[in-house]
Design a protein around this motif. Structure first.
Motif, short mmCIF file in Angstrom:
data_model
loop_
_atom_site.label_atom_id
_atom_site.label_comp_id
_atom_site.label_asym_id
_atom_site.label_seq_id
_atom_site.Cartn_x
_atom_site.Cartn_y
_atom_site.Cartn_z
N TRP A 1 0.84 -1.21 0.00
CA TRP A 1 0.00 0.00 0.00
C TRP A 1 0.87 1.25 0.00
CZ3 TRP A 1 -2.96 -2.12 4.78
CH2 TRP A 1 -3.81 -3.16 4.39
N SER B 1 0.65 3.72 -3.04
CA SER B 1 0.06 5.04 -2.83
C SER B 1 0.88 6.15 -3.48
CB SER B 1 -0.13 5.33 -1.34
OG SER B 1 1.11 5.42 -0.69
N ILE C 1 -8.41 3.41 -4.34
CA ILE C 1 -8.78 3.43 -2.93
C ILE C 1 -10.20 3.94 -2.76
CG2 ILE C 1 -8.26 4.53 -0.70
CD1 ILE C 1 -5.26 4.38 -1.61
N GLY C 2 -10.52 5.05 -3.44
CA GLY C 2 -11.86 5.60 -3.35
C GLY C 2 -12.92 4.64 -3.88
N TYR D 1 -13.00 1.33 -3.86
CA TYR D 1 -13.25 0.13 -3.06
C TYR D 1 -13.43 0.38 -1.57
CZ TYR D 1 -12.07 -2.31 -7.32
OH TYR D 1 -12.06 -2.75 -8.60
N HIS D 2 -13.15 1.57 -1.11
CA HIS D 2 -13.19 1.84 0.32
C HIS D 2 -14.55 1.54 0.94
CE1 HIS D 2 -11.82 3.64 4.07
NE2 HIS D 2 -13.03 4.16 4.15
N ARG E 1 -15.35 -1.30 3.74
CA ARG E 1 -15.93 -0.88 5.02
C ARG E 1 -17.22 -1.65 5.28
NH1 ARG E 1 -16.67 4.73 4.68
NH2 ARG E 1 -18.57 4.23 3.58
N GLU F 1 -14.93 1.87 10.02
CA GLU F 1 -14.06 2.93 9.50
C GLU F 1 -12.86 3.15 10.42
OE1 GLU F 1 -12.67 5.48 6.79
OE2 GLU F 1 -14.55 4.40 6.51
N LEU G 1 -10.48 0.30 9.94
CA LEU G 1 -9.74 0.48 8.68
C LEU G 1 -8.64 1.52 8.82
CD1 LEU G 1 -12.51 0.30 5.94
CD2 LEU G 1 -10.65 -1.31 6.33
N VAL H 1 -4.68 0.71 8.04
CA VAL H 1 -3.86 1.39 7.04
C VAL H 1 -2.72 2.18 7.68
CG1 VAL H 1 -3.89 3.13 5.22
CG2 VAL H 1 -5.74 1.47 5.38
#
Length: 176
Positions: free
Chosen positions: A102, A106, A115-116, A118-119, A123, A151, A154, A158
């Motif tokens: 990651w 990134s 990321i946006g 699948y986030h 979640r 959230e 997560l 990360v």
């Protein structure tokens, strides 16, 4: 006559996973992977669009296994704190394997869109496992908090500096 290669997709994924573990995202190159698999680069592209699609498939296989482990932990827990701790243990192994990837990924310009994309999905899957813990522990009144807890989990997954101990502390304050 074309060369018949048994289990080529599995061979590609196995070699890619080994290279990913050894060299990280930056070390996974299509030409090197083709050589590892003893196939032509074109054959590799018959199965995958590129490095990102290979990593996605490897990651999703590990994610599905982890979700299954989390379900077993969620339905077998004795209390909320223990249940959340067990979920976090499952996530911790996943995070330890993929955090270096990651971090390298990134730095790519396309990372934000992946990321946006699948986030919310990730979640929601995590929130489902948290809801199982809540049901198992007879804490159904806390179900509206499952997405918030997911959230938070997560974020700890990360960001290495936010330990899972903080989640345990949070949950212990929520559920006396």
């Amino acid at each position: 006559m074309p060369k018949i290669l048994p289990n080529i997709k599995e061979t590609i994924l196995k070699n890619a996973d080994a290279r990913l573990k050894a060299e990280g995202y930056e070390g996974l190159k299509m030409r090197a992977l083709a050589k590892d698999c003893n196939i032509a680069v074109g054959t590799l592209y018959n199965y995958f669009d590129g490095v990102d699609s290979i990593i996605a498939e490897i990651t999703m296989a590990d994610w599905r296994k982890m979700l299954s482990d989390m379900e077993r932990a969620a339905t077998g827990c004795e209390d909320l704190t223990t249940g959340m701790r067990e979920l976090c243990k499952c996530l911790q192994g996943f995070a330890e394997k993929y955090r270096p990837v990651w971090n390298q990924y990134s730095n790519k310009s396309t990372a934000g869109s992946y990321i946006g994309k699948y986030h919310g999905f990730i979640r929601a899957q995590l929130a489902e496992r948290i809801e199982l813990v809540l049901e198992t522990c007879k804490k159904e009144s806390m179900k509206p908090l499952s997405a918030v807890l997911a959230e938070t989990v997560l974020a700890c997954l990360v960001h290495e500096d936010m330990g899972f101990e903080q989640i345990e502390l949070l949950v212990s304050h929520l559920a006396p």
